[in-house]
Motif scaffolding. Structure first.
Motif, PDB file in Angstrom:
ATOM      1  N   GLY A  60      44.892  38.723  47.735  1.00 36.64           N
ATOM      2  CA  GLY A  60      44.377  38.728  46.370  1.00 36.64           C
ATOM      3  C   GLY A  60      42.877  38.506  46.312  1.00 36.64           C
ATOM      4  N   GLN A  61      42.374  37.629  47.169  1.00 38.95           N
ATOM      5  CA  GLN A  61      40.935  37.324  47.160  1.00 38.95           C
ATOM      6  C   GLN A  61      40.080  38.529  47.531  1.00 38.95           C
ATOM      7  OE1 GLN A  61      41.024  33.902  49.774  1.00 38.95           O
ATOM      8  NE2 GLN A  61      41.050  32.472  48.054  1.00 38.95           N
ATOM      9  N   LEU A  63      40.726  41.500  46.875  1.00 38.59           N
ATOM     10  CA  LEU A  63      40.799  42.461  45.772  1.00 38.59           C
ATOM     11  C   LEU A  63      39.940  42.050  44.570  1.00 38.59           C
ATOM     12  CD1 LEU A  63      44.605  43.241  45.953  1.00 38.59           C
ATOM     13  CD2 LEU A  63      42.749  44.877  46.365  1.00 38.59           C
ATOM     14  N   ILE A  64      39.383  40.845  44.620  1.00 43.92           N
ATOM     15  CA  ILE A  64      38.522  40.379  43.524  1.00 43.92           C
ATOM     16  C   ILE A  64      37.157  41.022  43.680  1.00 43.92           C
ATOM     17  CG2 ILE A  64      37.392  38.395  42.449  1.00 43.92           C
ATOM     18  CD1 ILE A  64      39.738  36.673  43.501  1.00 43.92           C
ATOM     19  N   THR A  89      43.953  37.665  41.853  1.00 42.14           N
ATOM     20  CA  THR A  89      42.885  38.602  41.478  1.00 42.14           C
ATOM     21  C   THR A  89      42.453  38.410  40.037  1.00 42.14           C
ATOM     22  OG1 THR A  89      44.379  40.353  40.753  1.00 42.14           O
ATOM     23  CG2 THR A  89      43.697  40.384  43.069  1.00 42.14           C
ATOM     24  N   VAL A  93      46.301  45.329  39.309  1.00 38.95           N
ATOM     25  CA  VAL A  93      46.435  45.884  40.657  1.00 38.95           C
ATOM     26  C   VAL A  93      47.561  46.911  40.589  1.00 38.95           C
ATOM     27  CG1 VAL A  93      47.079  45.402  43.066  1.00 38.95           C
ATOM     28  CG2 VAL A  93      45.712  43.739  41.778  1.00 38.95           C
TER      29      VAL A  93
END
Length: 165
Positions: A60-61, A63-64, A89, A93
């Protein structure tokens, strides 16, 4: 975007090809696993949910606010895992589920060389798999066809958006 599915479904192969087609970067989620997870899977031991949470946070990180379009390969087998990625995020997504039968995927796993995930763990992957539901931002693509056809199907379901390179 997250390319998801059980081990051996083609996340890396499809991811690299799809990224080139869309003018995006591809990141293999396996590279985000803590070394303890890789060592555990290498021994043929399935990961627990507790093993996965730090890894899913890292997915998730990345994708930020990426520097450009980004596709990450990540099994994201359970809805709770996908929800965790989304919560990390804090942004939408798209999950692309690379779906195939156990026989097709086992044959692919047996043909690949140098990967830490043994085919013996495939049954545990299918047991954990919760395919995305209608209310999730996800598409499903059957992988029992040539690579170019898989990528064409993904692009079509994404709305045909491609980079004009």
């Amino acid at each position: 975007m997250v390319l998801m599915g059980v081990a051996g479904c083609g996340k890396s192969t499809v991811g690299v090809t799809l990224a080139a087609r869309l003018g995006a970067a591809y990141l293999d989620g396996d590279d985000l696993h803590p070394s303890a997870n890789i060592e555990k899977m290498s021994r043929g031991v399935a990961l627990t949910d507790e093993d996965r949470w730090p890894w899913l946070t890292r997915v998730g990180q990345v994708l930020i606010k990426p520097e450009g379009p980004l596709i990450v390969g990540c099994s994201a087998l359970k809805r709770a895992y996908r929800d965790h990625i989304l919560a990390t995020t804090g942004a939408p997504v798209t999950f692309i589920h690379l779906a195939g039968t156990a026989d097709v995927i086992k044959a692919r796993m047996n043909d690949r060389k140098g990967h830490f995930m043994p085919a013996a763990l495939l049954a545990s992957q299918f047991a954990a798999l919760e395919p995305p539901e209608m209310d999730e931002n996800a598409i499903k693509v059957d992988i029992d066809r040539p690579l170019a056809s898989i990528v064409d199907a993904i692009v079509a379901q994404l709305g045909g958006v491609e980079n004009d390179k």
